[in-house]
Design an enzyme around this catalytic site. Structure first.
Site, PDB file in Angstrom:
ATOM      1  N   ILE A  38       0.630  -1.231   0.039  1.00 19.61           N
ATOM      2  CA  ILE A  38       0.036  -0.051  -0.115  1.00 19.61           C
ATOM      3  C   ILE A  38       0.816   1.242  -0.121  1.00 19.61           C
ATOM      4  O   ILE A  38       0.282   2.275  -0.370  1.00 19.61           O
ATOM      5  CB  ILE A  38      -0.853  -0.070   1.136  1.00 19.61           C
ATOM      6  CG1 ILE A  38      -2.281   0.585   0.948  1.00 19.61           C
ATOM      7  CG2 ILE A  38      -0.418   0.419   2.650  1.00 19.61           C
ATOM      8  CD1 ILE A  38      -3.401   0.556   1.914  1.00 19.61           C
ATOM      9  N   ASN A  96      11.961  -8.125   6.481  1.00 19.69           N
ATOM     10  CA  ASN A  96      12.086  -7.311   7.874  1.00 19.69           C
ATOM     11  C   ASN A  96      11.894  -8.255   8.997  1.00 19.69           C
ATOM     12  O   ASN A  96      10.608  -8.621   9.064  1.00 19.69           O
ATOM     13  CB  ASN A  96      11.688  -5.745   8.077  1.00 19.69           C
ATOM     14  CG  ASN A  96      11.911  -5.010   6.802  1.00 19.69           C
ATOM     15  OD1 ASN A  96      13.334  -4.931   6.487  1.00 19.69           O
ATOM     16  ND2 ASN A  96      11.158  -4.410   6.084  1.00 19.69           N
ATOM     17  N   GLY A 102      12.795  -3.000  11.925  1.00 13.45           N
ATOM     18  CA  GLY A 102      11.757  -2.401  11.732  1.00 13.45           C
ATOM     19  C   GLY A 102      10.494  -3.165  11.098  1.00 13.45           C
ATOM     20  O   GLY A 102       9.540  -2.514  10.588  1.00 13.45           O
ATOM     21  N   HIS A 109       6.207 -12.175   5.683  1.00 20.40           N
ATOM     22  CA  HIS A 109       6.001 -11.678   4.453  1.00 20.40           C
ATOM     23  C   HIS A 109       7.509 -11.271   3.748  1.00 20.40           C
ATOM     24  O   HIS A 109       8.376 -10.807   4.517  1.00 20.40           O
ATOM     25  CB  HIS A 109       5.188 -10.510   4.329  1.00 20.40           C
ATOM     26  CG  HIS A 109       5.779  -9.374   5.300  1.00 20.40           C
ATOM     27  ND1 HIS A 109       5.563  -9.305   6.630  1.00 20.40           N
ATOM     28  CD2 HIS A 109       6.076  -8.143   4.896  1.00 20.40           C
ATOM     29  CE1 HIS A 109       5.703  -8.007   7.101  1.00 20.40           C
ATOM     30  NE2 HIS A 109       6.465  -7.398   6.206  1.00 20.40           N
TER      31      HIS A 109
END
Ligand code: AMP
Length: 126
Positions: A38, A96, A102, A109
């Site tokens: 997004i 990550n 972060g 994912h």
């Protein structure tokens, strides 16, 4: 022990898998879903998620019944990249994991970044 907030709250990616919030899906099979990020960090920015819930690579890799999920996750990326011609042009995959990286969504994912010349990555800019 007591469940943590991370366990209790459905992650945004589980909501996408459940069809409760929309996503721009670009690839899917029985095991893996891929959809557009997004907040894209490149002109192509896709997220690949296994359809079974784990928090990160370590939970995915440590459950013996998840071996096929690991294979399917990386095969999905390879198949998508090849179908899009990205294996020829070049692309980057990133995951990550945890605080210093972060991680913001606690559902395994892999990011795929492509579509233009990519910048450097690593140490935070001061
Ligand atoms: P990370 O920070 O590595 O955990 O990656 C999480 C990614 O999920 C970020 O790049 C976000 O932009 C992305 N993201 C968050 N919410 C959504 C959403 N509803 N649909 C698509 N991508 C999202």
């Amino acid at each position: 022990g007591l469940p943590s907030a991370k366990d209790e709250i459905m992650t945004i990616f589980e909501s996408i898998l459940a069809g409760k919030i929309p996503a721009k899906k670009v690839w899917e099979n029985e095991y893996v879903l891929a959809f557009e990020d997004i907040h894209p960090q490149a002109s192509i920015h896709i997220l690949f998620i296994p359809k079974t819930k784990t928090e990160n690579l370590h939970e995915l890799a440590s459950s013996s019944n998840q071996d096929q999920q690991l294979v399917h996750l990386f095969r999905a990326i390879a198949d998508y990249a090849q179908a899009q011609g990205l294996d020829k042009k070049g692309y980057r995959i990133v995951s990550n994991i945890g605080a210093q990286a972060g991680q913001s969504v606690f559902y395994t994912h892999i990011h795929l970044l492509a579509g233009e010349v990519l910048g450097a990555f690593g140490r935070a800019r001061s």
